[in-house]
Design an enzyme around this catalytic site. Sequence first.
Site, short mmCIF file in Angstrom:
data_model
loop_
_atom_site.label_atom_id
_atom_site.label_comp_id
_atom_site.label_asym_id
_atom_site.label_seq_id
_atom_site.Cartn_x
_atom_site.Cartn_y
_atom_site.Cartn_z
N HIS A 280 40.13 -89.51 -108.46
CA HIS A 280 39.16 -90.59 -108.66
C HIS A 280 37.94 -90.02 -109.37
CE1 HIS A 280 36.33 -93.87 -107.84
NE2 HIS A 280 35.45 -92.91 -107.58
N ARG B 291 45.51 -87.22 -115.56
CA ARG B 291 46.49 -88.24 -115.14
C ARG B 291 47.72 -88.24 -116.04
NH1 ARG B 291 42.01 -92.94 -113.76
NH2 ARG B 291 41.80 -92.54 -111.52
N PHE C 11 46.60 -105.15 -104.99
CA PHE C 11 46.94 -103.77 -104.61
C PHE C 11 45.97 -103.18 -103.59
CE2 PHE C 11 44.36 -103.48 -108.53
CZ PHE C 11 43.34 -102.63 -108.11
N TYR D 235 36.20 -98.68 -102.15
CA TYR D 235 36.93 -99.52 -103.10
C TYR D 235 36.55 -101.00 -102.98
CZ TYR D 235 40.00 -95.71 -104.68
OH TYR D 235 40.50 -94.58 -105.25
N ARG E 174 35.36 -88.73 -116.47
CA ARG E 174 36.33 -89.81 -116.70
C ARG E 174 37.26 -89.48 -117.87
NH1 ARG E 174 36.94 -94.56 -113.47
NH2 ARG E 174 37.10 -95.87 -115.34
N LYS F 296 42.84 -87.23 -104.65
CA LYS F 296 43.44 -88.16 -103.69
C LYS F 296 44.56 -87.46 -102.91
CE LYS F 296 42.44 -92.05 -106.82
NZ LYS F 296 42.99 -93.30 -107.44
N THR G 217 43.44 -95.11 -116.08
CA THR G 217 43.91 -95.43 -114.72
C THR G 217 45.43 -95.30 -114.58
OG1 THR G 217 42.06 -96.98 -114.56
CG2 THR G 217 43.82 -97.20 -112.92
N GLU H 93 28.68 -93.80 -104.60
CA GLU H 93 29.82 -93.09 -104.01
C GLU H 93 29.39 -91.75 -103.41
OE1 GLU H 93 32.53 -93.17 -107.32
OE2 GLU H 93 32.94 -95.31 -107.05
N ASN I 198 47.69 -91.71 -108.92
CA ASN I 198 47.08 -91.14 -110.13
C ASN I 198 46.12 -89.98 -109.84
OD1 ASN I 198 44.92 -92.58 -109.19
ND2 ASN I 198 44.77 -93.97 -110.95
P1 IDP Z 1 39.99 -96.00 -111.90
O1 IDP Z 1 40.42 -95.15 -110.72
O2 IDP Z 1 40.56 -95.48 -113.19
O3 IDP Z 1 38.50 -96.21 -111.95
P2 IDP Z 1 40.20 -98.74 -110.92
O4 IDP Z 1 40.53 -99.93 -111.76
O5 IDP Z 1 38.79 -98.61 -110.43
O6 IDP Z 1 40.67 -97.44 -111.72
O7 IDP Z 1 41.19 -98.78 -109.68
C1 IDP Z 1 40.97 -97.93 -108.58
C2 IDP Z 1 42.29 -97.35 -108.14
O8 IDP Z 1 43.11 -98.39 -107.66
C3 IDP Z 1 43.09 -96.69 -109.24
O9 IDP Z 1 42.71 -95.36 -109.50
C4 IDP Z 1 44.49 -96.77 -108.68
O10 IDP Z 1 44.70 -95.75 -107.70
C5 IDP Z 1 44.47 -98.11 -107.97
N1 IDP Z 1 44.96 -99.18 -108.83
C6 IDP Z 1 44.31 -99.82 -109.83
N2 IDP Z 1 45.06 -100.75 -110.41
C7 IDP Z 1 46.24 -100.73 -109.74
C8 IDP Z 1 47.46 -101.47 -109.86
O11 IDP Z 1 47.61 -102.36 -110.70
N3 IDP Z 1 48.47 -101.14 -108.98
C9 IDP Z 1 48.33 -100.17 -108.02
N4 IDP Z 1 47.20 -99.46 -107.89
C10 IDP Z 1 46.18 -99.73 -108.72
MG MG Z 2 37.27 -97.24 -110.63
#
Ligand code: IDP
Ligand code: MG
Length: 150
Positions: free
Chosen positions: A115, A102, A57, A49, A85, A9, A91, A126, A112
């Site tokens: 992705h 991470r 968010f 997304y 993963r 990212k 996350t 994707e 973080n």
């Molecule tokens: P992942 O990237 O571990 O698969 P997801 O739940 O798919 O996690 O969320 C996608 C992305 O959205 C996360 O990597 C993070 O950048 C962002 N994100 C997820 N939850 C939050 C939150 O509660 N606050 C801010 N950003 C979030």
């Molecule tokens: Mg995800």
Amino acid sequence: MERTFVAIKPDGIQRGLVGEVISRLERRGLKLVAIRLMIVDEGLARRHYAEHVERPFFPSLVDFITSGPIVAMIWESDNAVALARQTIGATNPAEATPGTIRADLGIDTGRNIVHGSDSPESAEREIGLFFEPGHALDYVRSNDPWLRES
Ligand code: IDP
Ligand code: MG
């Protein structure tokens, strides 16, 4: 063999972590089969997304992912989705297991670094968003017999 989509990212690029992230996936044993430095526009960000469109968010996530270049990649191995993963970590970096990207390199969910697709179906979707069909290379890596028994 399975393929997964991984993206570094904008925070990972700005913090100079491209080599570190790629190195960790390479050392794990995954094989890089496609890579692209690119800017994500709003439309692509929203499609990528889409599952989070109702989340509070979502607007800041779209702003963030479009805020600078990303590195889009396809990585290949047996169980590539799960292995990537696992190497990426949870996350929220504050809750991720030490040793993961991470946990070792970040502190905040909204920054973080990387992705990774969450299932083979997501990976296929994707990869289709970020790469033209046939873009990934099929090639033999000479150290594969040292990495996999068969
Ligand atoms: P992942 O990237 O571990 O698969 P997801 O739940 O798919 O996690 O969320 C996608 C992305 O959205 C996360 O990597 C993070 O950048 C962002 N994100 C997820 N939850 C939050 C939150 O509660 N606050 C801010 N950003 C979030
Ligand atoms: Mg995800």
